[in-house]
Write a protein that holds these residues in place. Structure first.
Motif, PDB file in Angstrom:
ATOM      1  N   LEU A  55       4.979  -7.526   7.403  1.00  0.00           N
ATOM      2  CA  LEU A  55       3.727  -7.629   6.672  1.00  0.00           C
ATOM      3  C   LEU A  55       3.555  -8.970   5.961  1.00  0.00           C
ATOM      4  O   LEU A  55       2.594  -9.164   5.238  1.00  0.00           O
ATOM      5  CB  LEU A  55       3.585  -6.482   5.661  1.00  0.00           C
ATOM      6  N   GLU A  91       2.211 -12.337   5.500  1.00  0.00           N
ATOM      7  CA  GLU A  91       0.981 -12.877   6.082  1.00  0.00           C
ATOM      8  C   GLU A  91       0.292 -13.780   5.070  1.00  0.00           C
ATOM      9  O   GLU A  91       0.489 -13.608   3.865  1.00  0.00           O
ATOM     10  CB  GLU A  91       0.036 -11.701   6.366  1.00  0.00           C
ATOM     11  N   LYS A  98      -1.674 -12.612   1.609  1.00  0.00           N
ATOM     12  CA  LYS A  98      -1.142 -11.323   1.167  1.00  0.00           C
ATOM     13  C   LYS A  98      -0.018 -11.536   0.162  1.00  0.00           C
ATOM     14  O   LYS A  98       0.521 -12.639   0.032  1.00  0.00           O
ATOM     15  CB  LYS A  98      -0.612 -10.539   2.367  1.00  0.00           C
ATOM     16  N   LEU A 102      10.405 -10.752   0.657  1.00  0.00           N
ATOM     17  CA  LEU A 102       9.886  -9.389   0.717  1.00  0.00           C
ATOM     18  C   LEU A 102       8.360  -9.446   0.730  1.00  0.00           C
ATOM     19  O   LEU A 102       7.772 -10.270   0.034  1.00  0.00           O
ATOM     20  CB  LEU A 102      10.343  -8.583  -0.507  1.00  0.00           C
ATOM     21  N   ALA A 103       7.754  -8.590   1.535  1.00  0.00           N
ATOM     22  CA  ALA A 103       6.295  -8.512   1.529  1.00  0.00           C
ATOM     23  C   ALA A 103       5.883  -7.507   0.471  1.00  0.00           C
ATOM     24  O   ALA A 103       6.501  -6.465   0.326  1.00  0.00           O
ATOM     25  CB  ALA A 103       5.793  -8.069   2.893  1.00  0.00           C
ATOM     26  N   LYS A 104       4.842  -7.841  -0.280  1.00  0.00           N
ATOM     27  CA  LYS A 104       4.362  -6.900  -1.288  1.00  0.00           C
ATOM     28  C   LYS A 104       3.103  -6.258  -0.742  1.00  0.00           C
ATOM     29  O   LYS A 104       2.191  -6.950  -0.290  1.00  0.00           O
ATOM     30  CB  LYS A 104       4.062  -7.641  -2.592  1.00  0.00           C
ATOM     31  N   HIS A 105       3.070  -4.950  -0.752  1.00  0.00           N
ATOM     32  CA  HIS A 105       1.886  -4.266  -0.249  1.00  0.00           C
ATOM     33  C   HIS A 105       0.947  -3.999  -1.410  1.00  0.00           C
ATOM     34  O   HIS A 105       1.386  -3.687  -2.500  1.00  0.00           O
ATOM     35  CB  HIS A 105       2.272  -2.949   0.430  1.00  0.00           C
ATOM     36  N   ASP A 106      -0.366  -4.118  -1.167  1.00  0.00           N
ATOM     37  CA  ASP A 106      -1.303  -3.845  -2.267  1.00  0.00           C
ATOM     38  C   ASP A 106      -1.757  -2.386  -2.231  1.00  0.00           C
ATOM     39  O   ASP A 106      -1.307  -1.598  -1.405  1.00  0.00           O
ATOM     40  CB  ASP A 106      -2.481  -4.828  -2.249  1.00  0.00           C
ATOM     41  N   ASN A 144      -4.566  -1.086  -1.484  1.00  0.00           N
ATOM     42  CA  ASN A 144      -5.700  -0.742  -0.622  1.00  0.00           C
ATOM     43  C   ASN A 144      -5.254  -0.023   0.635  1.00  0.00           C
ATOM     44  O   ASN A 144      -4.425  -0.521   1.382  1.00  0.00           O
ATOM     45  CB  ASN A 144      -6.476  -2.005  -0.246  1.00  0.00           C
TER      46      ASN A 144
END
Lengths: 235, 139
Positions: free
Chosen positions: B95, B97, B100, B120-124, B126
């Motif tokens: 994730l 990107e 983001k 690390l990817a942080k997811h929001d 939404n």
């Protein structure tokens, strides 16, 4: 009022209830799982791993809800010396603990493909782990202390210590920078989850609540049977 | 109405709750530095001294900032006030990107330069189906 509720009278209701709750649970969980796993759309970013959320979020809600309930029952039970409330708390705790563990495990499974890590020591995840430890302490306390008065006091204190953690879990994502995302469902402002995903989430929550109720009734009946068999112990 | 003992027990529980809440509040307040999972680029700029130990920086991946040269990934983390350049080589989450959320763990080389050892990817927050996302973008 509570003295009027004889164990026998409560038992006549709670012993019949489980089979109806079980039927309702099977119905709701099958609708919920169909919605969550088949009918609901994939997420624009996470694609299919969003489906983990339909187990993760309800499990976390239920475990927080049960801990809060246990705390209120224990405090009121302690102040007014209502034994029955402690038995209800004792019977509620196991399903709360199991859902807490489910929330942690599913979160970990989701975290690996999404964040890139199984575990992060951020405020939300750590405080949820602390809640699991409080549940564990609570359950162990019931096994350690034989004396009724003692076990009521010890478990009340554990719940009071643990309840402070509950608002910390809720607001950790707002107060501090965390890896965990903030809440998507807000009562006061607009939710950031699409309705096609919100509906299966709510159905799954109802299913998990029914499952907790089922386990609670079975545990509670066991407690009542123990009291009946002893014949001495009154609620 | 209620007995003296009931009142005392009520007061006892009340005192425990207030005392504990205050204690936990003060502890968390003083530990704020360690409770936060990552710092923003703006917070890095305001540090009085260079951090030698491992830290985490979080924010958005700046649009059009990702480049890969000799297997080394470099990009810019922004919080729309300050920016920090990050270099990294290793696995990146799916994730990750542009535009983001991201959290980079590693060492600060200087005020504007960060060498990451983990991304690390942080997811929001939404959640929506792809069609809704497409419709939103068209607007």
């Amino acid at each position: 009022m509570f003295q009027l509720l004889e164990p026998n009278r409560i038992f006549s209701i709670t012993s019949k209830a489980p089979k109806y709750v079980l039927l309702l649970f099977i119905l709701v969980v099958s609708i919920g799982l169909t919605e969550a796993l088949i009918l609901s759309p994939e997420d624009y970013k996470q694609s299919h791993s969003v489906r983990i959320m339909y187990v993760h979020v309800p499990a976390a809600w239920i475990s927080l809800g049960i801990f809060s309930t246990i705390t209120i029952l224990s405090i009121v039970g302690y102040i007014f010396k209502i034994k029955n409330f402690f038995l209800i708390s004792k019977s509620l705790a196991p399903s709360g603990f199991v859902f807490n563990v489910i929330a942690l495990v599913t979160g970990s499974i989701w975290g690996k493909p999404t964040w890139g890590t199984w575990w992060a020591w951020d405020a939300r995840i750590t405080s949820m782990l602390i809640l699991a430890l409080f549940y564990l302490m609570y359950l162990i306390a019931w096994r350690i202390y034989e004396d009724k008065e003692q076990v009521f006091k010890v478990t009340s204190i554990i719940t009071i210590l643990g309840i402070i953690n509950v608002p910390i879990i809720k607001y950790s994502v707002d107060w501090w920078n965390t890896l965990h995302q903030p809440a998507s469902i807000n009562i006061l402002s607009k939710s950031t989850i699409h309705s096609s995903m919100l509906v299966p989430l709510l159905i799954m929550t109802a299913a998990f609540a029914l499952f907790s109720l089922l386990i609670f009734l079975m545990k509670y009946n066991t407690e009542l049977i123990k009291i009946k068999n002893k014949g001495l112990d009154r609620l | 109405m209620y007995g003296r003992k009931v009142k005392l027990r009520f007061f006892f529980i009340f005192l425990i709750a207030v005392t504990l809440s205050l204690t936990i509040f003060l502890i968390l307040k003083s530990l704020e530095e360690n409770v936060v999972y990552f710092k923003s680029p703006s917070e890095i700029k305001t540090l009085s001294e260079m951090q030698q130990k491992k830290i985490r920086i979080g924010g958005m991946v700046k649009t059009d900032s990702i480049s890969i040269v000799n297997k080394e990934l470099s990009f810019v983390i922004t919080d729309f006030k300050s920016e920090i350049n990050v270099v990294y080589s290793g696995l990146i989450p799916n994730l990750f990107e542009e535009g983001k959320g991201v959290v980079a763990e590693g060492f600060l080389k200087d005020e504007n330069f960060f060498s990451a050892t983990k991304i690390l990817a942080k997811h929001d927050e939404n959640y929506m189906p792809p069609e809704v996302k497409a419709a939103l973008e068209e607007k």
